[in-house]
Design an enzyme around this catalytic site. Structure first.
Site, PDB file in Angstrom:
ATOM      1  N   CYS A 131       0.850  -1.201   0.000  1.00  0.00           N
ATOM      2  CA  CYS A 131       0.000   0.000   0.000  1.00  0.00           C
ATOM      3  C   CYS A 131       0.879   1.242   0.000  1.00  0.00           C
ATOM      4  CB  CYS A 131      -0.924  -0.004   1.220  1.00  0.00           C
ATOM      5  SG  CYS A 131      -1.982   1.454   1.281  1.00  0.00           S
ATOM      6  N   CYS A 134      -0.302   4.216   2.098  1.00  0.00           N
ATOM      7  CA  CYS A 134      -0.156   4.036   3.547  1.00  0.00           C
ATOM      8  C   CYS A 134       1.305   4.224   3.965  1.00  0.00           C
ATOM      9  CB  CYS A 134      -0.596   2.637   3.970  1.00  0.00           C
ATOM     10  SG  CYS A 134      -2.063   2.030   3.146  1.00  0.00           S
ATOM     11  N   ASP A 135       2.228   3.615   3.225  1.00  0.00           N
ATOM     12  CA  ASP A 135       3.618   3.517   3.701  1.00  0.00           C
ATOM     13  C   ASP A 135       4.618   4.381   2.927  1.00  0.00           C
ATOM     14  OD1 ASP A 135       2.665   1.579   5.442  1.00  0.00           O
ATOM     15  OD2 ASP A 135       2.960  -0.019   3.993  1.00  0.00           O
TER      16      ASP A 135
END
Ligand SMILES: Cc1cc2nc3c(=O)[nH]c(=O)nc-3n(C[C@H](O)[C@H](O)[C@H](O)COP(=O)(O)OP(=O)(O)OC[C@H]3O[C@@H](n4cnc5c(N)ncnc54)[C@H](O)[C@@H]3O)c2cc1C
Length: 308
Positions: A131, A134-135
């Site tokens: 992701c 997200c990261d």
């Protein structure tokens, strides 16, 4: 006893919920999370009618807000098993926790497909990620790699141009599958190097990812790249493990359905969106199928009523 249980709170499940409420079906929607894959989208959505450009998170909020205005019950949980006894479906969220319904719509979409190379499992959360939204921001000014030369791989790279110093895209085949527009954006950024015929072999490091090795299929040579992160963007696998006996699958584990109604081989059980055999996995197609299945469930219930 519910009229309908919808499993999944992505575009397909949410649309099914809106239509079911309009048909006054006594509906329960069970989902692990809201928005599904669009919640993870790295760049703006530009192909959902009515919105020339909208971020994934904004569209999720709009979908969720619309759903919450409907008269349906919502439960945040994971479905572990679906069974049918006579005309009744039993939906299990735990060993003892279960819900009964006359119809069920499966709208559980898909999860990222793993690479299954040495080091992948070991470094999840330590440089290996599925992701980018997200990261990705954690890897500011670092050198990173993305595996997958399709649209999601290219979009992940485009997103990372805002953060990373240098980006490699590794594509195993000789051709890039991403659309022309994504390829142009990547080229313009000046930060991305695209490697075709590059098959990832291993992810290495001590506590965190430090390097990756890949084979160049043209020269057969094994090469090494020093990277701090690896984003895996090689497609998805349908989330269907909880419903093995009641449906048929194709070779990709996607649920077979009738085109007209999205009904599976089991009467009263429908499958919509990315989880079924449909070729075009898009928000708008997922929504269309959610609508189709909710109206088909209503029709099925009407027939059941007259039968009894
Ligand atoms: C990076 C990326 C970019 C994309 N960009 C675009 C784009 O620009 N335009 C476009 O049209 N499409 C795009 N897509 C595709 C689009 O997101 C999908 O086609 C769409 O989200 C499919 O919707 P769905 O409801 O079928 O499944 P999903 O979105 O996968 O939603 C499934 C839902 O089911 C829930 N769930 C799963 N298993 C269970 C369980 N056992 N119990 C309970 N709940 C469960 C999940 O939590 C999730 O909420 C993109 C996809 C990705 C990954």
């Amino acid at each position: 006893m519910q009229d309908l249980i919808i499993i999944g709170g992505g575009p397909a499940g949410i649309t099914a919920g809106i239509y079911a409420a309009r048909q006054k079906l006594n509906t329960l929607l069970i989902t692990k999370s809201f928005g599904g894959q669009i919640a993870k989208k790295a760049v703006a959505i530009e192909n959902y009618p009515g919105f020339e450009e909208i971020s994934g998170s904004e569209l999720v909020e709009k979908f969720k807000g619309h759903l919450e205005k409907q008269e349906i019950e919502i439960k945040v949980s994971e479905v572990r098993k679906v069974e049918k006894e006579g005309e009744v479906f039993i939906v299990f969220t735990g060993t003892k926790e279960k819900y009964l319904s006359k119809t069920v719509i499966i709208a559980t979409g898909a999860d990222p497909r793993p690479l299954e190379v040495p080091g992948e499992k070991e470094f999840i959360g330590k440089g290996v990620s599925y992701c980018v939204t997200c990261d990705g921001p954690v890897f500011k000014d670092k050198i990173i790699a993305v595996v997958g030369g399709g649209d999601t791989g290219f979009e992940a790279a485009v997103f990372m141009t805002n953060y990373a110093r240098e980006i490699y895209i590794l594509e195993a085949s000789s051709k890039i599958k991403a659309d022309q527009r994504n390829q142009e954006i990547v080229k313009k950024s000046g930060k991305v190097k695209v490697l075709t015929n590059a098959v990832l072999k291993e992810i290495k490091g001590k506590s965190f990812v430090e390097s990756i090795t890949y084979q160049d299929l043209k020269t057969k040579k094994i090469k090494n790249l020093k990277v701090k992160a690896l984003f895996v963007e090689v497609g998805n696998q349908p989330a269907t493990s909880f419903v093995k006996n009641l449906v048929d699958f194709n070779k990709n584990d996607e649920i077979k359905v009738e085109f007209e109604t999205c009904q599976t081989k089991t009467p009263g059980l429908f499958a919509v969106g990315d989880v079924n055999v449909g070729i075009y996995k898009q928000i708008v197609t997922a929504c269309g199928e959610g609508c189709k299945a909710a109206l088909s469930a209503y029709r099925y219930l009407q027939k059941l009523k007259y039968k009894t």
